[in-house]
Design an enzyme around this catalytic site. Structure first.
Site, PDB file in Angstrom:
ATOM      1  N   CYS A 186       0.836  -1.200   0.000  1.00 49.92           N
ATOM      2  CA  CYS A 186       0.000   0.000   0.000  1.00 49.92           C
ATOM      3  C   CYS A 186       0.875   1.257   0.000  1.00 49.92           C
ATOM      4  O   CYS A 186       1.948   1.290   0.594  1.00 49.92           O
ATOM      5  CB  CYS A 186      -0.858   0.041   1.262  1.00 49.92           C
ATOM      6  SG  CYS A 186      -1.900  -1.394   1.437  1.00 49.92           S
ATOM      7  N   ARG A 238       4.740   0.538  -6.351  1.00 47.87           N
ATOM      8  CA  ARG A 238       4.786  -0.337  -5.170  1.00 47.87           C
ATOM      9  C   ARG A 238       3.886  -1.562  -5.333  1.00 47.87           C
ATOM     10  O   ARG A 238       4.035  -2.530  -4.592  1.00 47.87           O
ATOM     11  CB  ARG A 238       4.349   0.441  -3.911  1.00 47.87           C
ATOM     12  CG  ARG A 238       5.308   1.544  -3.531  1.00 47.87           C
ATOM     13  CD  ARG A 238       4.683   2.463  -2.513  1.00 47.87           C
ATOM     14  NE  ARG A 238       4.563   1.864  -1.197  1.00 47.87           N
ATOM     15  CZ  ARG A 238       5.473   1.995  -0.228  1.00 47.87           C
ATOM     16  NH1 ARG A 238       6.553   2.693  -0.448  1.00 47.87           N
ATOM     17  NH2 ARG A 238       5.285   1.438   0.948  1.00 47.87           N
ATOM     18  N   TRP A 295      -2.962  -2.614  -1.635  1.00 52.45           N
ATOM     19  CA  TRP A 295      -2.550  -3.973  -2.012  1.00 52.45           C
ATOM     20  C   TRP A 295      -3.263  -4.880  -1.005  1.00 52.45           C
ATOM     21  O   TRP A 295      -2.942  -4.876   0.182  1.00 52.45           O
ATOM     22  CB  TRP A 295      -1.027  -4.085  -1.886  1.00 52.45           C
ATOM     23  CG  TRP A 295      -0.457  -5.370  -2.368  1.00 52.45           C
ATOM     24  CD1 TRP A 295      -0.152  -5.713  -3.650  1.00 52.45           C
ATOM     25  CD2 TRP A 295      -0.090  -6.502  -1.561  1.00 52.45           C
ATOM     26  NE1 TRP A 295       0.370  -6.979  -3.695  1.00 52.45           N
ATOM     27  CE2 TRP A 295       0.419  -7.489  -2.441  1.00 52.45           C
ATOM     28  CE3 TRP A 295      -0.155  -6.793  -0.198  1.00 52.45           C
ATOM     29  CZ2 TRP A 295       0.868  -8.727  -1.995  1.00 52.45           C
ATOM     30  CZ3 TRP A 295       0.291  -8.031   0.248  1.00 52.45           C
ATOM     31  CH2 TRP A 295       0.799  -8.980  -0.635  1.00 52.45           C
ATOM     32  N   ASN A 327      -1.272   1.481   5.822  1.00 51.96           N
ATOM     33  CA  ASN A 327      -0.418   0.444   5.237  1.00 51.96           C
ATOM     34  C   ASN A 327       0.031  -0.445   6.394  1.00 51.96           C
ATOM     35  O   ASN A 327       0.446   0.061   7.428  1.00 51.96           O
ATOM     36  CB  ASN A 327       0.792   1.101   4.563  1.00 51.96           C
ATOM     37  CG  ASN A 327       1.827   0.084   4.099  1.00 51.96           C
ATOM     38  OD1 ASN A 327       1.509  -1.090   3.922  1.00 51.96           O
ATOM     39  ND2 ASN A 327       3.057   0.540   3.897  1.00 51.96           N
ATOM     40  N   GLY A 328      -0.043  -1.770   6.213  1.00 49.19           N
ATOM     41  CA  GLY A 328       0.381  -2.688   7.273  1.00 49.19           C
ATOM     42  C   GLY A 328      -0.753  -3.636   7.620  1.00 49.19           C
ATOM     43  O   GLY A 328      -1.712  -3.772   6.861  1.00 49.19           O
ATOM     44  N   GLU A 372      16.949 -17.531  -9.349  1.00 51.26           N
ATOM     45  CA  GLU A 372      16.579 -16.153  -9.684  1.00 51.26           C
ATOM     46  C   GLU A 372      15.934 -16.097 -11.074  1.00 51.26           C
ATOM     47  O   GLU A 372      14.957 -15.372 -11.285  1.00 51.26           O
ATOM     48  CB  GLU A 372      17.830 -15.260  -9.596  1.00 51.26           C
ATOM     49  CG  GLU A 372      17.728 -13.863 -10.192  1.00 51.26           C
ATOM     50  CD  GLU A 372      16.682 -12.956  -9.539  1.00 51.26           C
ATOM     51  OE1 GLU A 372      16.056 -13.359  -8.542  1.00 51.26           O
ATOM     52  OE2 GLU A 372      16.478 -11.849 -10.062  1.00 51.26           O
ATOM     53  N   LYS A 402      12.218 -14.677 -11.772  1.00 52.70           N
ATOM     54  CA  LYS A 402      11.972 -13.573 -12.716  1.00 52.70           C
ATOM     55  C   LYS A 402      10.899 -13.972 -13.710  1.00 52.70           C
ATOM     56  O   LYS A 402       9.976 -13.218 -13.979  1.00 52.70           O
ATOM     57  CB  LYS A 402      13.278 -13.290 -13.440  1.00 52.70           C
ATOM     58  CG  LYS A 402      13.797 -11.937 -13.608  1.00 52.70           C
ATOM     59  CD  LYS A 402      14.151 -10.997 -12.553  1.00 52.70           C
ATOM     60  CE  LYS A 402      13.409 -10.957 -11.280  1.00 52.70           C
ATOM     61  NZ  LYS A 402      14.146 -10.339 -10.211  1.00 52.70           N
ATOM     62  N   GLU A 437       7.346 -14.353 -11.959  1.00 52.18           N
ATOM     63  CA  GLU A 437       6.686 -13.163 -11.412  1.00 52.18           C
ATOM     64  C   GLU A 437       6.136 -12.230 -12.485  1.00 52.18           C
ATOM     65  O   GLU A 437       5.135 -11.569 -12.259  1.00 52.18           O
ATOM     66  CB  GLU A 437       7.539 -12.429 -10.378  1.00 52.18           C
ATOM     67  CG  GLU A 437       8.741 -11.692 -10.872  1.00 52.18           C
ATOM     68  CD  GLU A 437       9.484 -10.985  -9.736  1.00 52.18           C
ATOM     69  OE1 GLU A 437       8.885 -10.583  -8.739  1.00 52.18           O
ATOM     70  OE2 GLU A 437      10.714 -10.836  -9.864  1.00 52.18           O
ATOM     71  N   HIS A 495      17.611 -36.638  -8.644  1.00 47.55           N
ATOM     72  CA  HIS A 495      17.045 -37.046  -7.355  1.00 47.55           C
ATOM     73  C   HIS A 495      15.555 -36.735  -7.266  1.00 47.55           C
ATOM     74  O   HIS A 495      14.987 -36.726  -6.175  1.00 47.55           O
ATOM     75  CB  HIS A 495      17.805 -36.364  -6.209  1.00 47.55           C
ATOM     76  CG  HIS A 495      19.245 -36.767  -6.151  1.00 47.55           C
ATOM     77  ND1 HIS A 495      19.661 -38.005  -5.730  1.00 47.55           N
ATOM     78  CD2 HIS A 495      20.379 -36.091  -6.517  1.00 47.55           C
ATOM     79  CE1 HIS A 495      20.982 -38.078  -5.806  1.00 47.55           C
ATOM     80  NE2 HIS A 495      21.437 -36.922  -6.291  1.00 47.55           N
ATOM     81  N   LYS A 511       6.227  -4.000  -4.840  1.00 50.41           N
ATOM     82  CA  LYS A 511       7.668  -3.731  -4.955  1.00 50.41           C
ATOM     83  C   LYS A 511       8.366  -3.932  -3.624  1.00 50.41           C
ATOM     84  O   LYS A 511       9.409  -4.556  -3.551  1.00 50.41           O
ATOM     85  CB  LYS A 511       7.880  -2.304  -5.470  1.00 50.41           C
ATOM     86  CG  LYS A 511       9.338  -1.895  -5.617  1.00 50.41           C
ATOM     87  CD  LYS A 511      10.025  -2.705  -6.692  1.00 50.41           C
ATOM     88  CE  LYS A 511      11.486  -2.348  -6.868  1.00 50.41           C
ATOM     89  NZ  LYS A 511      12.202  -3.461  -7.560  1.00 50.41           N
TER      90      LYS A 511
HETATM   91  C1  AGP Z   1      12.259  -9.366  -7.059  1.00 49.47           C
HETATM   92  O1  AGP Z   1      12.064  -9.422  -8.430  1.00 49.47           O
HETATM   93  C2  AGP Z   1      11.084  -9.458  -6.248  1.00 49.47           C
HETATM   94  N1  AGP Z   1      10.040  -8.636  -6.669  1.00 49.47           N
HETATM   95  C3  AGP Z   1      11.218  -9.679  -4.769  1.00 49.47           C
HETATM   96  O2  AGP Z   1      11.564 -11.014  -4.621  1.00 49.47           O
HETATM   97  C4  AGP Z   1      12.209  -8.808  -3.930  1.00 49.47           C
HETATM   98  O3  AGP Z   1      13.518  -9.091  -4.310  1.00 49.47           O
HETATM   99  C5  AGP Z   1      11.987  -9.106  -2.435  1.00 49.47           C
HETATM  100  O4  AGP Z   1      10.690  -8.741  -2.088  1.00 49.47           O
HETATM  101  C6  AGP Z   1      12.995  -8.422  -1.551  1.00 49.47           C
HETATM  102  O5  AGP Z   1      12.910  -7.032  -1.659  1.00 49.47           O
HETATM  103  P1  AGP Z   1      14.015  -6.081  -1.041  1.00 49.47           P
HETATM  104  O6  AGP Z   1      15.283  -6.383  -1.763  1.00 49.47           O
HETATM  105  O7  AGP Z   1      13.509  -4.700  -1.335  1.00 49.47           O
HETATM  106  O8  AGP Z   1      14.102  -6.381   0.411  1.00 49.47           O
END
Ligand code: AGP
Length: 605
Positions: A2, A27, A74, A98-99, A478, A482, A485, A501, A600
Site C-alpha cells: 500500500c 509499489r 494492495w 499500510n500494514g 533467480e 523472474k 513473477e 534425485h 515492490k
Molecule cells: C524481485 O524481483 C522481487 N520482486 C522480490 O523477490 C524482492 O527481491 C523481495 O521482495 C525483496 O525485496 P528487497 O530487496 O527490497 O528487500
C-alpha cells in the site's frame, strides 16, 4: 505494498494527491482512493484497478479541498473491491493505512457490540472507528486521542488520519511500516516514501518506529511512543520526479535492464577508488575478521546472498549462512556473537528482513546492511551500511539492484580474502577483470534480438525448468523467479546435480530447460545432466560462457555470453535471464512493471 499520501495546504490539493498516487503505483496495488474536506464535508472517491480509473472519476466529479489523503491498496484482509479500498470513513474521520492490524477482529467485535457499523472486510477500518469513538468522548487533545488509539493497536502500521472537525490537521503514525513527512511550497505532506513526496516536498523527515505527528498546514509536531515531543532529522528530498520516467523504453523493467552497465559501474566506484584500492567502507567492515557471516534477505536479494556464499566461502574460508528473512526469527536460531549479520535489501523496507535484523541485533552482533534505498529503515537501523548505486528501481521485478548487490558482495568476498591473505592469485585475476564488467554486460545486452527469438518460443509453455551448478545454481533460482513473477509461467530452478534425485520426473516432450553453463569445474557434469534431460524430450536452452566447453551443439538454443572470470559469470549471466523473462512477458502481454498480486516492497509479514 500500500502507498500513502496526505497533503495539507491552503490551496486545492486534489491534483497533488493524484500525482503522488501515480508515483506510488510502482509499489504494487489493486485499488485506490482519495478523501478530502471541502464544503464542510468529508468527500471521497475510490476505484478498483489502475489510478486512471480513479482520476477519470475525479475529472467527471472533482471533490476539491485543501486537505486530503490518498491511498493505493494492495489487498491483505478483504478482497479487491471499492468498499475495501481506502480511505475508510467512520463518522467524522477518514483514514489510509499500510500494514496489518493483527488484533483488528478483537477491536471490531468490541466496537460492533457498542453499535458501530463496519462497511468493509478490512483490518484498517478499526483505526477510523477508534479515532471517531475517542473524538466523540469530548474535548480531548488530539495527541492524547492518538496515543489512546495507538495503545490499542497491535501489528505493523503506517497511517494518516483526516478529521472533519480539524480541517487543517492530519495525524500520521508509524510502527514498522515506513512513513515520511514532507515540507514544500505552502504545504506539508505525509507519504510512504520519498518518491511519493517528490515534486511537492523539498525537505523530508522520516518518522521513527512508534512516532506519531500532528501535521497542520503551517506546522508539524512529532511525538515519540511515550508522547514526548521530539525532533527527527530533516533532509533535502533529492528525489526528482523526472527520475520516475520510462524515457524511451516501453517499461521501467526494460529501462532498468539497460541501465546496468552504468549502475554496475557506479557500484564498483562505491567499492573501489580509481587506483583500484578498496573503499574506506569496505576497509572498515572487514577490519575485524568475523567468525561467520549470516545473510538475511528475501526474494531476489536472498538469491544474491546465496551466490555470495559461494564466493565468500571459497575465497576467504569464512562460513556463511543465508537465511530466508521471514523464517529466521521464528526458528530461534543460534546467533554467533563473533559473527557478522548482513541484511540485503533493495528497498531497505522489507519487513521480513527488517524484523530478522532486529532479532539478530538483540544478541549484540554487529549488523551491516546492503541497501539501494539510502535512508531506508534497514539502512538507518544497521550499524553500518554498504550502498548499491543502482538508482531508483521502479519495476516490481528487481534487475539492476540485483547485479549491484552482486558487485557489492563480490567486492566484500575479495576484501575478506585480502584481509586474511587467502586466495591471492585468484583474487588478482578477479580484480583485474572487475572493471571490465560494465563492458561485458553491455555486450550481453547486445544479444537482445536473439533472446527475443528464444522468448517467443516459450510464451505458450505452461512450465519451465532452470538448471545450474555452483553459483549458477542460485542464479537459476533467480531466473525462475523472474520468469514466474512477470510472465506467470510456472518455473522452478534446480541444481543440475539434484535433477536426478526427483525433478527429472517433470521432464516431458518440449519442456523448456534453461541451463546456465559456466567455464568452470562443473561444466562436464552439468553437460551430462543436460544430456539426461535431452534424452527425455526437454527443449534445451543453454546460456553459456564464451569460454565454456564447446560440446553443447546438441542444445536447441545457445546464448553465448562474454567471459571474464568464472567468479564473475553469475553477474554477466544475470542479463540474459532478465531479458528472457522480460521478453516472454512482453510477448504474453502481461503488465510487466506491475505484475498481478505483487508489490515492490513488502511491508507486511
Ligand atoms: C524481485 O524481483 C522481487 N520482486 C522480490 O523477490 C524482492 O527481491 C523481495 O521482495 C525483496 O525485496 P528487497 O530487496 O527490497 O528487500
Amino acid at each position: 505494498m500500500c502507498g500513502i499520501i496526505g497533503v495539507t495546504s491552503l490551496s486545492d490539493i486534489q491534483d497533488h494527491i493524484l500525482s503522488s498516487l501515480k508515483r506510488l503505483e510502482y509499489r504494487g496495488y489493486d485499488s485506490s482512493g482519495i478523501a478530502t474536506i471541502s464544503n464542510d464535508k468529508l468527500n471521497f472517491c475510490k476505484s478498483e484497478g489502475k489510478i486512471k480509473n480513479l482520476s477519470d472519476k475525479l475529472i467527471n466529479s472533482p471533490i476539491g479541498g485543501s486537505i486530503g489523503i490518498g491511498h493505493t491498496r494492495w489487498a491483505t484482509h478483504g478482497n479487491v473491491s471499492e468498499v475495501n479500498a481506502h480511505p475508510h470513513i467512520a463518522g467524522n474521520v477518514a483514514i489510509v493505512h499500510n500494514g496489518i492490524i493483527e488484533n483488528f477482529q478483537e477491536i471490531r467485535n468490541r466496537l460492533e457490540a457498542k453499535g458501530r457499523k463496519f462497511l468493509s472486510q478490512t483490518d484498517s477500518e478499526v483505526i477510523a472507528h477508534l479515532f471517531d469513538t475517542y473524538l466523540s468522548d469530548g474535548d480531548i487533545p488530539l495527541e492524547h486521542i492518538t496515543m489512546n488509539v495507538l495503545n490499542e493497536l497491535e501489528g505493523a502500521y503506517a497511517f494518516v488520519v483526516l478529521l472533519l472537525n480539524y480541517p487543517d490537521t492530519l495525524i500520521a503514525a508509524r510502527n514498522a511500516s515506513p512513513l515520511a513527512i514532507g515540507e514544500g511550497d505552502g504545504l506539508f505532506s505525509i507519504g510512504s516514501d520519498a518518491i511519493a513526496l517528490a515534486g511537492i516536498s523539498s525537505r523530508i523527515t522520516f518518522l521513527d518506529d512508534g512516532d506519531f505527528a500532528i501535521v497542520k498546514n503551517s506546522s508539524v509536531q512529532i511525538y515519540d511512543f511515550s508522547g514526548e515531543k521530539v525532533t527527527r532529522e530533516t533532509k533535502l528530498n533529492s528525489m526528482d520526479p523526472a527520475i520516475i520516467s520510462k524515457g524511451n523504453y516501453r517499461h521501467f523493467m526494460e529501462k532498468e535492464i539497460h541501465e546496468q552497465p552504468e549502475t554496475i559501474s557506479h557500484t564498483i566506484s562505491e567499492m573501489y577508488n580509481a587506483k583500484g584500492e578498496m573503499s574506506e567502507k569496505l576497509n572498515e567492515i572487514t577490519k575485524n575478521n568475523p567468525n561467520s557471516i549470516t545473510f538475511l534477505a528475501a526474494g531476489t536479494s536472498y538469491y544474491a546472498g546465496l551466490i555470495a556464499k559461494y564466493w565468500i566461502e571459497s575465497l576467504s574460508k569464512i562460513p556463511v549462512n543465508v537465511e530466508i528473512a521471514s523464517e529466521y526469527r521464528y526458528r530461534e536460531p543460534f546467533v554467533d556473537p563473533k559473527g557478522l549479520i548482513i541484511s540485503i535489501s533493495q528497498s531497505g523496507e522489507s519487513i521480513d528482513t527488517l524484523m530478522a535484523m532486529r532479532y539478530a541485533k538483540q544478541f549484540g552482533v554487529r549488523s551491516i546492511s546492503i541497501v539501494n534505498n539510502i535512508g531506508s529503515t534497514i539502512d538507518r537501523e544497521a550499524d553500518f551500511s554498504l550502498y548499491t548505486r543502482a538508482g531508483v528501481e521502479i519495476a516490481v521485478a528487481s534487475t539492476k539492484a540485483f547485479t549491484a548487490q552482486l558487485i557489492v558482495l563480490l567486492s566484500l568476498a575479495i576484501a575478506l580474502a585480502e584481509k586474511n591473505k587467502l586466495s591471492i592469485s585468484k583474487i588478482k585475476q578477479i580484480k583485474s577483470n572487475l572493471f571490465k564488467i560494465p563492458g561485458a554486460v553491455a555486450k550481453a545486452l547486445n544479444l537482445e534480438s536473439k533472446i527475443i527469438e528464444v522468448a517467443n518460443t516459450i510464451t505458450k509453455c505452461k512450465s519451465c525448468l532452470y538448471l545450474g551448478r555452483g553459483p549458477l545454481y542460485p542464479l537459476s533460482l533467480e531466473g525462475a523467479l523472474k520468469l514466474k513473477e512477470i510472465s506467470y509461467i510456472h518455473a522452478e530452478g534446480f541444481s543440475a546435480g539434484e535433477m536426478k534425485h526427483g525433478p527429472i520426473a517433470l521432464i516431458e516432450e518440449d519442456l523448456p530447460v534453461i541451463s546456465l553453463l559456466g567455464n568452470d569445474q562443473h561444466s562436464t557434469k552439468t553437460i551430462s545432466n543436460l544430456r539426461e534431460a535431452l534424452a527425455r524430450g526437454a527443449k534445451l536452452i543453454i546460456i553459456a560462457d564464451e569460454g565454456s566447453e564447446n560440446k553443447i551443439d546438441f542444445a536447441h538454443e545457445i546464448l553465448r555470453m562474454p567471459f571474464l572470470h568464472k567468479a564473475i559469470t553469475p553477474i554477466i549471466c544475470s542479463i540474459p535471464i532478465q531479458m528472457l523473462a522480460y521478453h516472454t512477458a512482453v510477448a504474453k502481454g502481461t503488465d510487466v512493471d506491475q505484475p498481478k498480486n505483487l508489490a515492490k516492497s513488502v511491508t507486511v509479514e
